[in-house]
Design a protein around this motif. Structure first.
Motif, PDB file in Angstrom:
ATOM      1  N   ARG A 194       0.889  -1.254  -0.199  1.00  0.00           N
ATOM      2  CA  ARG A 194      -0.270  -0.072   0.002  1.00  0.00           C
ATOM      3  C   ARG A 194       1.035   1.374   0.042  1.00  0.00           C
ATOM      4  N   SER A 195       2.183   1.155   0.507  1.00  0.00           N
ATOM      5  CA  SER A 195       2.923   2.206   0.455  1.00  0.00           C
ATOM      6  C   SER A 195       4.251   2.145   0.303  1.00  0.00           C
ATOM      7  N   VAL A 226       0.089   1.586  -5.656  1.00  0.00           N
ATOM      8  CA  VAL A 226       0.505   2.081  -4.566  1.00  0.00           C
ATOM      9  C   VAL A 226       0.488   3.583  -4.333  1.00  0.00           C
ATOM     10  N   LYS A 227      -0.693   4.010  -3.755  1.00  0.00           N
ATOM     11  CA  LYS A 227      -0.838   5.450  -3.778  1.00  0.00           C
ATOM     12  C   LYS A 227      -0.470   6.469  -2.780  1.00  0.00           C
ATOM     13  N   LYS A 228       0.474   5.699  -1.685  1.00  0.00           N
ATOM     14  CA  LYS A 228       0.866   6.395  -0.715  1.00  0.00           C
ATOM     15  C   LYS A 228       2.350   6.340  -0.481  1.00  0.00           C
ATOM     16  N   ILE A 229       2.900   7.409  -0.331  1.00  0.00           N
ATOM     17  CA  ILE A 229       4.414   7.752  -0.430  1.00  0.00           C
ATOM     18  C   ILE A 229       5.007   8.230   0.911  1.00  0.00           C
ATOM     19  N   ARG A 230       5.937   7.810   1.434  1.00  0.00           N
ATOM     20  CA  ARG A 230       6.452   8.605   2.735  1.00  0.00           C
ATOM     21  C   ARG A 230       7.919   8.847   2.336  1.00  0.00           C
ATOM     22  N   ASP A 271      -2.281   9.562  -3.751  1.00  0.00           N
ATOM     23  CA  ASP A 271      -3.192  10.145  -2.896  1.00  0.00           C
ATOM     24  C   ASP A 271      -2.655  10.905  -1.525  1.00  0.00           C
ATOM     25  N   GLU A 272      -1.556  10.124  -1.060  1.00  0.00           N
ATOM     26  CA  GLU A 272      -0.834  11.092  -0.110  1.00  0.00           C
ATOM     27  C   GLU A 272       0.534  10.910  -0.012  1.00  0.00           C
ATOM     28  N   LYS A 303      12.263  10.637  -9.343  1.00  0.00           N
ATOM     29  CA  LYS A 303      10.853  10.715 -10.006  1.00  0.00           C
ATOM     30  C   LYS A 303      10.467   9.477 -10.875  1.00  0.00           C
ATOM     31  N   ARG A 304      11.395   9.198 -11.522  1.00  0.00           N
ATOM     32  CA  ARG A 304      10.993   8.199 -12.567  1.00  0.00           C
ATOM     33  C   ARG A 304      10.779   6.801 -11.717  1.00  0.00           C
ATOM     34  N   ILE A 305      11.640   6.669 -10.857  1.00  0.00           N
ATOM     35  CA  ILE A 305      11.468   5.460 -10.006  1.00  0.00           C
ATOM     36  C   ILE A 305       9.944   5.565  -9.317  1.00  0.00           C
ATOM     37  N   CYS A 306       9.764   6.485  -8.395  1.00  0.00           N
ATOM     38  CA  CYS A 306       8.431   6.530  -7.554  1.00  0.00           C
ATOM     39  C   CYS A 306       7.181   6.763  -8.172  1.00  0.00           C
ATOM     40  N   ASN A 307       7.267   7.554  -9.234  1.00  0.00           N
ATOM     41  CA  ASN A 307       5.996   7.680 -10.149  1.00  0.00           C
ATOM     42  C   ASN A 307       5.458   6.450 -11.026  1.00  0.00           C
ATOM     43  N   ILE A 308       6.387   5.276 -10.938  1.00  0.00           N
ATOM     44  CA  ILE A 308       5.738   4.168 -11.391  1.00  0.00           C
ATOM     45  C   ILE A 308       4.684   3.622 -10.608  1.00  0.00           C
TER      46      ILE A 308
END
Ligand code: SAM
Ligand code: SF4
Length: 308
Positions: A11-12, A57-61, A84-85, A46-51
């Protein structure tokens, strides 16, 4: 949707953007990262996380090291798309100055690490001085003021600061922050086997069971949540099978490895130099397939009121 071989949904994403830090906490596990390596660039992050959002997986910390030592930390937040978050864990020293820009860039909430409100103990634990602690307290108030909420105070509970839990509750109430601030009590993970004396968790839990109200158990890590004197208190006790069965996160290290588990480095997946989105996506799935609870055991299902 990414689901690992043990049926745990991802989920994150917890992305470390640097291993550097302006403090030197006596217990620091550096989010389980190995030392060394070259920091990913803004574009690589950006390239990795935005996959991830397209994989469900809509949450990132964002974490570290200390994420706010990176000069491009605001650009990193602004570059994250379709989540989302977006949240951040920070030691808070530089947060007050950057909070508004970070919020503008899309940051939704923060966890601020504060292990003591007393100058001498704060200094002993983190290496910071009296001024540092003042900046951190300012950051806490600023984060609440501009709505980076709920703000969690991350307190790693050690033998030397456990009595201060009450002082944190008093402080939150005195400042009138109980609606916006959650006190998160974290059990030490002694990765470096440096700090043998754990806090007395039996006593802490018994105290909360007797004096607080158990208001729920989060799906994430099966964390217990209490209400004590009107303040929400959450327990992060990582050292058991229930915690691992509730683990829904994948980690990205500052130097570009996917980490299926905080506590292991023998199953990491190297993303460095990957430029095609298809290849990154394939390697994310490899990392998910390698996920395995560190602590296994017969897991009794907890009731779950909150799934925050
Ligand atoms: N520098 C930032 C900070 O301190 O908030 C972010 C990185 S720090 C590694 C992330 C969180 O992990 C902090 O809340 C910190 O207190 C916690 N932490 C670090 N080492 C730990 C350990 N050995 N056991 C439990 N929690 C730990
Ligand atoms: Fe570790 Fe965070 Fe403390 Fe820095 S501030 S030493 S990263 S826990």
């Amino acid at each position: 949707m990414l689901i690992d071989p043990y049926g745990r949904k991802i989920r994150s994403l917890r992305a470390s953007i640097t291993k550097r830090c302006n403090l030197n906490c006596i217990y620091c596990h550096m989010d389980g990262q190995l030392a060394g390596g070259e920091e990913l660039s803004l574009d690589e992050i950006k390239r990795i996380c935005n996959i991830f959002p397209r994989l469900g997986v809509k949450k990132i910390r964002i974490s570290g090291g200390e994420p706010l030592v990176r000069k491009d930390c605001v650009d990193i937040i602004a570059g994250l798309k379709n989540f989302d978050e977006i949240s951040m864990t920070t030691n808070g020293v530089f947060l007050a100055d950057k909070a508004e820009d970070l919020k503008q860039a899309g940051l939704k909430r923060v966890n601020i690490s504060i292990d003591s409100l007393k100058d001498d103990l704060y200094s002993r634990i983190t290496g910071g001085d009296r001024k540092t602690l003042l900046y951190v307290k300012d950051s806490l108030e600023k984060a609440v003021e501009i709505g980076l909420t709920p703000v969690k105070i991350n307190m790693v509970v050690l033998d030397i600061n456990q009595e201060e839990i009450h002082d944190f509750i008093d402080y939150i109430l005195k400042k009138g922050l109980q609606k916006e601030v959650i006190l998160q009590l974290i059990e030490l993970i002694d990765i470096r086997k440096k700090y043998p004396d754990q806090a007395d968790w039996k006593k802490i839990e018994a105290f909360l069971n007797n004096n607080g109200i158990l208001i729920g158990v989060r799906k994430t890590h099966n964390r217990k949540k209490y209400l004590y004197r009107g303040v929400e208190v959450e327990l992060v006790r990582p050292i058991d099978a229930k915690f691992c069965m509730g683990c829904s996160r994948l980690r990205l290290t500052a130097d570009g490895f996917l980490k299926p588990c905080l506590l292991r480095n023998d199953n990491i997946v190297d993303l460095k130099g990957c430029s095609s989105e298809e290849e990154i996506e394939r390697l994310v799935k490899v990392a998910v397939a390698r996920r395995e609870p560190y602590y296994k055991g017969v897991v009794k299902k907890h009731f779950s009121i909150n799934d925050l």
